[in-house]
Scaffold this active site. Sequence first.
Site, PDB file in Angstrom:
ATOM      1  N   SER A   9       0.804  -1.220   0.000  1.00 13.87           N
ATOM      2  CA  SER A   9       0.000   0.000   0.000  1.00 13.87           C
ATOM      3  C   SER A   9       0.833   1.263   0.000  1.00 13.87           C
ATOM      4  O   SER A   9       0.316   2.349  -0.277  1.00 13.87           O
ATOM      5  CB  SER A   9      -0.904   0.011   1.232  1.00 13.87           C
ATOM      6  OG  SER A   9      -0.124   0.113   2.419  1.00 13.87           O
ATOM      7  N   GLY A  10       2.117   1.150   0.357  1.00  9.53           N
ATOM      8  CA  GLY A  10       2.932   2.345   0.543  1.00  9.53           C
ATOM      9  C   GLY A  10       2.994   2.768   1.980  1.00  9.53           C
ATOM     10  O   GLY A  10       3.601   3.796   2.309  1.00  9.53           O
ATOM     11  N   GLY A  11       2.392   1.990   2.885  1.00 11.46           N
ATOM     12  CA  GLY A  11       2.452   2.275   4.310  1.00 11.46           C
ATOM     13  C   GLY A  11       3.544   1.483   4.992  1.00 11.46           C
ATOM     14  O   GLY A  11       4.204   0.624   4.387  1.00 11.46           O
ATOM     15  N   VAL A  12       3.747   1.761   6.281  1.00 11.59           N
ATOM     16  CA  VAL A  12       4.847   1.139   7.018  1.00 11.59           C
ATOM     17  C   VAL A  12       4.642  -0.363   7.185  1.00 11.59           C
ATOM     18  O   VAL A  12       5.604  -1.144   7.120  1.00 11.59           O
ATOM     19  CB  VAL A  12       5.047   1.841   8.381  1.00 11.59           C
ATOM     20  CG1 VAL A  12       3.841   1.655   9.290  1.00 11.59           C
ATOM     21  CG2 VAL A  12       6.315   1.337   9.070  1.00 11.59           C
ATOM     22  N   ASP A  13       3.406  -0.805   7.404  1.00 11.88           N
ATOM     23  CA  ASP A  13       3.170  -2.226   7.660  1.00 11.88           C
ATOM     24  C   ASP A  13       3.534  -3.086   6.455  1.00 11.88           C
ATOM     25  O   ASP A  13       4.252  -4.088   6.573  1.00 11.88           O
ATOM     26  CB  ASP A  13       1.710  -2.457   8.052  1.00 11.88           C
ATOM     27  CG  ASP A  13       1.332  -1.776   9.351  1.00 11.88           C
ATOM     28  OD1 ASP A  13       2.218  -1.589  10.198  1.00 11.88           O
ATOM     29  OD2 ASP A  13       0.142  -1.421   9.511  1.00 11.88           O
ATOM     30  N   SER A  14       3.031  -2.724   5.292  1.00  9.85           N
ATOM     31  CA  SER A  14       3.306  -3.542   4.106  1.00  9.85           C
ATOM     32  C   SER A  14       4.771  -3.440   3.688  1.00  9.85           C
ATOM     33  O   SER A  14       5.342  -4.410   3.164  1.00  9.85           O
ATOM     34  CB  SER A  14       2.377  -3.168   2.955  1.00  9.85           C
ATOM     35  OG  SER A  14       2.532  -1.818   2.571  1.00  9.85           O
ATOM     36  N   CYS A  87     -14.351  -5.734   1.941  1.00 11.77           N
ATOM     37  CA  CYS A  87     -13.332  -5.635   0.900  1.00 11.77           C
ATOM     38  C   CYS A  87     -12.389  -6.826   0.865  1.00 11.77           C
ATOM     39  O   CYS A  87     -12.041  -7.320  -0.216  1.00 11.77           O
ATOM     40  CB  CYS A  87     -12.532  -4.350   1.099  1.00 11.77           C
ATOM     41  SG  CYS A  87     -11.171  -4.120  -0.063  1.00 11.77           S
ATOM     42  N   CYS A 178     -10.541   3.580   3.375  1.00 16.72           N
ATOM     43  CA  CYS A 178      -9.593   4.079   2.377  1.00 16.72           C
ATOM     44  C   CYS A 178     -10.266   4.915   1.303  1.00 16.72           C
ATOM     45  O   CYS A 178      -9.638   5.813   0.732  1.00 16.72           O
ATOM     46  CB  CYS A 178      -8.826   2.916   1.755  1.00 16.72           C
ATOM     47  SG  CYS A 178      -9.835   1.810   0.725  1.00 16.72           S
TER      48      CYS A 178
END
Length: 332
Positions: A9-14, A87, A178
């Site tokens: 996603s572009g976030g820290v987790d992924s 989703c 989102c």
Amino acid sequence: MDKVVLGLSGGVDSAVAAHLLCESGLEVYGLYLDNGLPGADAAREAAASLSVPLTITDSREAMEQYVCTPFAEAYLRGETPNPCILCNPAVKFRALLDEAERIGAKHIATGHYARAENGAIYRGQPENDQSYMLCRLTPDEVNALLLPLAPYKKTEVRALAEELGLPVAHKPDSMDICFIPDGDYAAWIERRGITPPPGDFVLDGKAVGKHRGIHHYTVGQRRHFGVGFGKRVYVSDICPETNEVRLSSDDAAVWRESFRVRGVNWLVPPEGEIVCGVRIRHSRRELPTGTVTPDGDGAIVRFPAPVRAPTPGQTAAFYDGDRLLGGGFIVK
């Protein structure tokens, strides 16, 4: 080397999930689902920093069909849906499986905080467990799933991202919904050309003011009414057939000893009635124990003591210890 398709996603987790998967010896391929809102550039930056190839796929049509339309319709029925649970099986994990099939990958993965082992899903660390969000996945999705953040707390993931020098290390957490970046779901529903009309607040059988439309409220709510009642009140029921939002001055009115769920998705089909942990919302609270009696495609859930505000439209997820058994949608 086995391949894995990771929702990036572009976030820290992924991003940290991608690093951990690469470190484990897997060949990682990123997939970004483009819902028409900003975010693809962050995913590209994260993928480049990790040397992970990235595919961007247009998810707008699937999101509209399986998430946005059902989300709006649920609010018009006086329900409070969880869009992530809608989703995950129908859009996000389906897209990951499709991409895995296209490139010949054995696994799919996400940055969810939960544990996946041998075709089963388990709760993650108590501080940030997200297994509840996965209760409607299909067997194919679960069997292919890797969840590399299972042993980590969110604080540990951020610390690892900083240690690795990832550009997303200090990026804020993503929003709850989102496709509604500002979080104003009522205004989003209205922008779709659906504006439920004002109606009556009803307290003790009497109209005591006007509400702004039933899509602004949820069972158990106790503030942000826009009207003063002279005492604390709670939403005890939402009645689309009469366009009423019913209130109670007694919090006990929103506690229930039982409720029904529809459309149960069983990851572990029961042979009959079971006693198990039941989570009725995404929360850190300990799971109350309930008796779940399968009934057609749904179930009846009963508790030895009342639980607060089981809300129509939300999901009840069932657990055997830490193992996720499945989940269904709460109805009146």
